[in-house]
Design a protein around this motif. Sequence first.
Motif, short mmCIF file in Angstrom:
data_model
loop_
_atom_site.label_atom_id
_atom_site.label_comp_id
_atom_site.label_asym_id
_atom_site.label_seq_id
_atom_site.Cartn_x
_atom_site.Cartn_y
_atom_site.Cartn_z
N UNK A 173 0.85 -1.19 0.00
CA UNK A 173 0.00 0.00 0.00
C UNK A 173 0.89 1.24 0.00
N UNK A 174 0.67 2.13 -0.96
CA UNK A 174 1.44 3.37 -1.05
C UNK A 174 0.69 4.46 -0.30
N UNK A 175 1.31 4.99 0.73
CA UNK A 175 0.65 5.91 1.66
C UNK A 175 0.56 7.33 1.11
N UNK A 181 -9.67 15.24 -1.22
CA UNK A 181 -9.24 15.79 0.05
C UNK A 181 -9.11 14.79 1.18
N UNK A 182 -9.36 13.52 0.90
CA UNK A 182 -9.29 12.50 1.94
C UNK A 182 -8.04 11.65 1.75
N UNK A 183 -7.36 11.33 2.86
CA UNK A 183 -6.13 10.56 2.80
C UNK A 183 -6.43 9.08 2.57
N UNK A 184 -5.51 8.42 1.88
CA UNK A 184 -5.68 7.00 1.63
C UNK A 184 -4.43 6.39 1.04
N UNK A 185 -4.62 5.26 0.35
CA UNK A 185 -3.50 4.49 -0.19
C UNK A 185 -3.79 4.09 -1.63
N UNK A 186 -2.72 3.92 -2.41
CA UNK A 186 -2.80 3.18 -3.66
C UNK A 186 -2.49 1.72 -3.35
N UNK A 201 -9.44 4.27 0.97
CA UNK A 201 -9.48 5.28 2.02
C UNK A 201 -8.80 4.77 3.27
N UNK A 202 -8.10 5.67 3.97
CA UNK A 202 -7.48 5.33 5.24
C UNK A 202 -8.54 5.30 6.33
N UNK A 203 -8.35 4.42 7.30
CA UNK A 203 -9.29 4.33 8.41
C UNK A 203 -9.05 5.44 9.42
N UNK A 204 -9.91 5.52 10.41
CA UNK A 204 -9.77 6.55 11.44
C UNK A 204 -8.55 6.32 12.32
N UNK A 205 -8.11 5.07 12.41
CA UNK A 205 -6.93 4.73 13.20
C UNK A 205 -5.82 4.29 12.25
N UNK A 206 -4.83 5.17 12.03
CA UNK A 206 -3.77 4.86 11.07
C UNK A 206 -2.83 3.77 11.58
N UNK A 266 0.59 -1.12 -14.27
CA UNK A 266 -0.70 -1.04 -14.94
C UNK A 266 -1.69 -0.33 -14.03
N UNK A 267 -2.28 0.75 -14.51
CA UNK A 267 -3.36 1.40 -13.79
C UNK A 267 -4.68 0.74 -14.21
N UNK A 268 -5.27 0.01 -13.29
CA UNK A 268 -6.50 -0.71 -13.61
C UNK A 268 -7.64 0.27 -13.86
N UNK A 269 -8.44 -0.01 -14.90
CA UNK A 269 -9.56 0.87 -15.22
C UNK A 269 -10.91 0.16 -15.17
N UNK A 270 -10.92 -1.17 -15.20
CA UNK A 270 -12.21 -1.87 -15.16
C UNK A 270 -12.59 -2.18 -13.72
N UNK A 271 -13.88 -2.35 -13.49
CA UNK A 271 -14.39 -2.60 -12.14
C UNK A 271 -14.36 -4.10 -11.86
N UNK A 272 -13.77 -4.48 -10.73
CA UNK A 272 -13.74 -5.88 -10.33
C UNK A 272 -14.44 -6.08 -8.98
N UNK A 273 -15.36 -5.18 -8.68
CA UNK A 273 -16.21 -5.31 -7.49
C UNK A 273 -15.41 -5.42 -6.20
N UNK A 274 -14.37 -4.58 -6.08
CA UNK A 274 -13.54 -4.60 -4.88
C UNK A 274 -13.66 -3.32 -4.06
N UNK A 275 -14.49 -2.38 -4.53
CA UNK A 275 -14.73 -1.15 -3.79
C UNK A 275 -13.64 -0.10 -3.89
N UNK A 276 -12.62 -0.33 -4.70
CA UNK A 276 -11.54 0.65 -4.83
C UNK A 276 -11.92 1.74 -5.82
N UNK A 277 -11.36 2.93 -5.60
CA UNK A 277 -11.63 4.08 -6.47
C UNK A 277 -10.56 4.14 -7.55
N UNK A 278 -11.00 4.23 -8.80
CA UNK A 278 -10.06 4.28 -9.93
C UNK A 278 -10.30 5.55 -10.74
N UNK A 279 -9.86 6.65 -10.18
CA UNK A 279 -9.91 7.95 -10.85
C UNK A 279 -8.47 8.43 -10.96
#
Length: 237
Positions: A85-87, A93-98, A120-125, A185-198
């Motif tokens: 996970x890349x921090x 505006x919300x912190x998270x990971x790749x 997205x990062x959780x409330x407890x890092x 590879x930057x994934x662009x298709x949806x694989x139903x994992x809930x990740x954001x790909x923008x």
Amino acid sequence: MRFGAYQFKPTLVPTLAMVVMIALTLFLANWQLDRADQKRALQARYDLMQKDPAVTLPGKQADSTGLLYQKVALRGRFDFVHEIYIDNKLYRGRAGYYVITPFRDDNSGSYVLVNRGWLAAGSNRAIPPMAAQVPGQIRIEGIVTSPNSRYLELSAATVQGRVWENLHFKRYATTLPYAVQAVLIQQINDTQDGLVRVWDRPDAGAAMHMGYAVQWFAIATAILIIYLVLNVKRVPI
């Protein structure tokens, strides 16, 4: 040099300082213009490559430069054991990971790294992140990018378990039990994992570089004006 009631009589040291400062600011302004042009050129390449159908990766080591922004189709399985996970990645505006996961591509018979998206990062890092896994054989569509990027490492502790400060490709490759192609590879298709790909556009920041260029040109102009004002004197009649 005299102009009517005014005389222009500069001295050597201020003149040399003015020449050096203007040369430096003009260099910096043109460097910013070049950076903006480079990003616009990358965007033009990206737009052109997206018109082509998705291709498969070659079986040998791929050249990320030649394949840059090529749309590819992969079929195989993720290796979630070596996922990292890349921090410090922001989305709205919300912190998270790749989420970076090796993928065994059956078409080419090789492993590649896939940026699955933003988590997205959780409330407890202090609690390590955990992205949803997609087991079994799946199809991935994505865009070829370079795994090497410029970055500043803020501390010596750049790796904490599966959380990395940056993606350092060579360092990461040494942790894998197999060879991996030097592409990301930057994934662009949806694989139903809930990740954001923008994904950011390749020309992101071009306007910023143009703004910096304008500022440097303005500074060069101001230096010249100040030099002239300080060295033009009214001559008593």
